[in-house]
Design a protein around this motif. Sequence first.
Motif, short mmCIF file in Angstrom:
data_model
loop_
_atom_site.label_atom_id
_atom_site.label_comp_id
_atom_site.label_asym_id
_atom_site.label_seq_id
_atom_site.Cartn_x
_atom_site.Cartn_y
_atom_site.Cartn_z
N GLY A 99 0.77 -1.24 0.00
CA GLY A 99 0.00 0.00 0.00
C GLY A 99 0.79 1.28 0.00
N GLY A 100 2.12 1.21 -0.08
CA GLY A 100 2.94 2.41 -0.01
C GLY A 100 2.91 3.26 -1.26
N PHE A 101 2.64 2.65 -2.43
CA PHE A 101 2.63 3.41 -3.68
C PHE A 101 1.24 4.01 -3.90
N ALA A 102 0.86 4.92 -3.04
CA ALA A 102 -0.47 5.55 -3.10
C ALA A 102 -0.42 6.87 -2.35
N GLU A 103 -1.44 7.69 -2.55
CA GLU A 103 -1.47 8.99 -1.88
C GLU A 103 -1.87 8.87 -0.42
N PHE A 104 -2.59 7.80 -0.06
CA PHE A 104 -2.97 7.55 1.32
C PHE A 104 -2.79 6.07 1.64
N ALA A 105 -2.47 5.79 2.91
CA ALA A 105 -2.34 4.40 3.35
C ALA A 105 -2.87 4.29 4.78
N ALA A 106 -3.64 3.24 5.03
CA ALA A 106 -4.10 2.94 6.39
C ALA A 106 -3.11 1.94 6.98
N VAL A 107 -2.42 2.32 8.04
CA VAL A 107 -1.29 1.56 8.56
C VAL A 107 -1.53 1.19 10.02
N PRO A 108 -1.36 -0.08 10.41
CA PRO A 108 -1.39 -0.42 11.83
C PRO A 108 -0.41 0.44 12.60
N ALA A 109 -0.85 1.00 13.70
CA ALA A 109 -0.03 1.97 14.43
C ALA A 109 1.31 1.41 14.86
N GLN A 110 1.35 0.10 15.16
CA GLN A 110 2.60 -0.48 15.64
C GLN A 110 3.67 -0.59 14.56
N LEU A 111 3.31 -0.35 13.31
CA LEU A 111 4.28 -0.41 12.22
C LEU A 111 4.89 0.94 11.90
N LEU A 112 4.48 1.98 12.62
CA LEU A 112 4.95 3.33 12.36
C LEU A 112 5.83 3.85 13.49
N ALA A 113 6.60 4.86 13.16
CA ALA A 113 7.37 5.60 14.17
C ALA A 113 7.52 7.03 13.66
N LEU A 114 7.88 7.93 14.56
CA LEU A 114 8.12 9.31 14.15
C LEU A 114 9.32 9.36 13.21
N LYS A 115 9.19 10.13 12.15
CA LYS A 115 10.24 10.26 11.15
C LYS A 115 11.47 10.95 11.74
N PRO A 116 12.67 10.51 11.38
CA PRO A 116 13.86 11.25 11.79
C PRO A 116 13.77 12.71 11.36
N ALA A 117 14.01 13.59 12.28
CA ALA A 117 13.79 15.01 12.04
C ALA A 117 14.74 15.58 10.98
N ASN A 118 15.90 14.97 10.81
CA ASN A 118 16.90 15.51 9.90
C ASN A 118 16.81 14.92 8.49
N LEU A 119 15.77 14.16 8.20
CA LEU A 119 15.62 13.56 6.88
C LEU A 119 14.44 14.17 6.13
N THR A 120 14.56 14.24 4.81
CA THR A 120 13.41 14.55 3.97
C THR A 120 12.48 13.34 3.96
N PHE A 121 11.27 13.53 3.45
CA PHE A 121 10.36 12.39 3.34
C PHE A 121 10.94 11.32 2.42
N GLU A 122 11.58 11.74 1.33
CA GLU A 122 12.17 10.77 0.40
C GLU A 122 13.27 9.96 1.09
N GLN A 123 14.13 10.63 1.84
CA GLN A 123 15.18 9.90 2.56
C GLN A 123 14.58 8.94 3.58
N ALA A 124 13.61 9.43 4.34
CA ALA A 124 13.01 8.60 5.38
C ALA A 124 12.33 7.37 4.80
N ALA A 125 11.73 7.49 3.62
CA ALA A 125 11.01 6.37 3.02
C ALA A 125 11.94 5.26 2.55
N THR A 126 13.23 5.55 2.43
CA THR A 126 14.17 4.50 2.01
C THR A 126 14.65 3.65 3.18
#
Length: 322
Positions: A99-126
């Motif tokens: 489901g990542g290749f979409a404009e929206f995704a419904a994600v179980p909360a336990q699979l997420l974390a706060l993004k590193p503050a020093n990364l762009t979204f593109e960097q963080a997604a890798t």
Amino acid sequence: MKAVVQDRYGSTDALSFQDIDKPTMGDGEVLVRVRAASINHADWVYTSGRPLIARLAFGVRKPKHIVRGKDLAGRVEEVGADVTGFRPGDEVYGEVEAGGFAEFAAVPAQLLALKPANLTFEQAATVPLSARTALQGLRDGGNIQAGQKVLINGASGGVGTFAVQIAKALGAEVTGVCSTRNVELVRSLGADQVIDYTQENFTESEVLYDLIFDSIGNHPLSALRQVLAPDGTLVLSSGTGGRVLGPMGRLLRALLLSLFIRQNLRTFSAKPGGESLDLLRELIESGQVTPTIEKTYPLAQVPEAIRSFVDDHARAKIAITV
């Protein structure tokens, strides 16, 4: 919403860019407005349906989930009734089943974390799948210790570029194996030694390694064992293999052989989730780990991005801007 959709197995021609309904969010899920994603080997496995054994998990005749994409980074739009760790506006990253290749995704909360503050979204997604594989392979599969001699086979790949940096952050002496064009990249990641496999076969060296992390699977187990210390550990992360079983045959042979020898031949079951992502965020924000992106594509060009990943043996990571 716009999404990259797949309704059959095949080449990247099986992928299409379509308008579909936004996902429905459950009580324990977070609705993420996806800003970026990235390409992984798993995306090609899902697309092609090869090896065939993978279809037992993905769907025997056709994919169970029609939207591709394992990694994502974005902003929280809504949270489910049972979610307490996130709120709208939070910048997050994580790994999903699909489901990542979409404009929206419904994600179980336990699979997420706060993004590193020093990364762009593109960097963080890798980061999520590749860095988590490297971290858990070295730490949980390999029980890496400071001061050990560690060899990373496939050091310029998506997993390998993270493995080099994580092994260094954990105090190891790191040797990276890659092709000629990637020697300087691997050296820049902090590798103490770099072996160009077009010039030298590391399995014929007299150097013994305490830990070998193999993300390629291009050498026989017997050859790898020749450069593994008598009580050393070989961690098998991936490989290609045949049409039906893929790397499973090699992994099973390693586990069976390990019962009869002193050396440890291991696979590992990587687990997605916030614990690894939180630790990776700490390593990234402290400057010890930095994602490397070779190319960036827009969402509509995901098929071309996957084709490049497969055909061009892309180094480091390919990012997708959503």
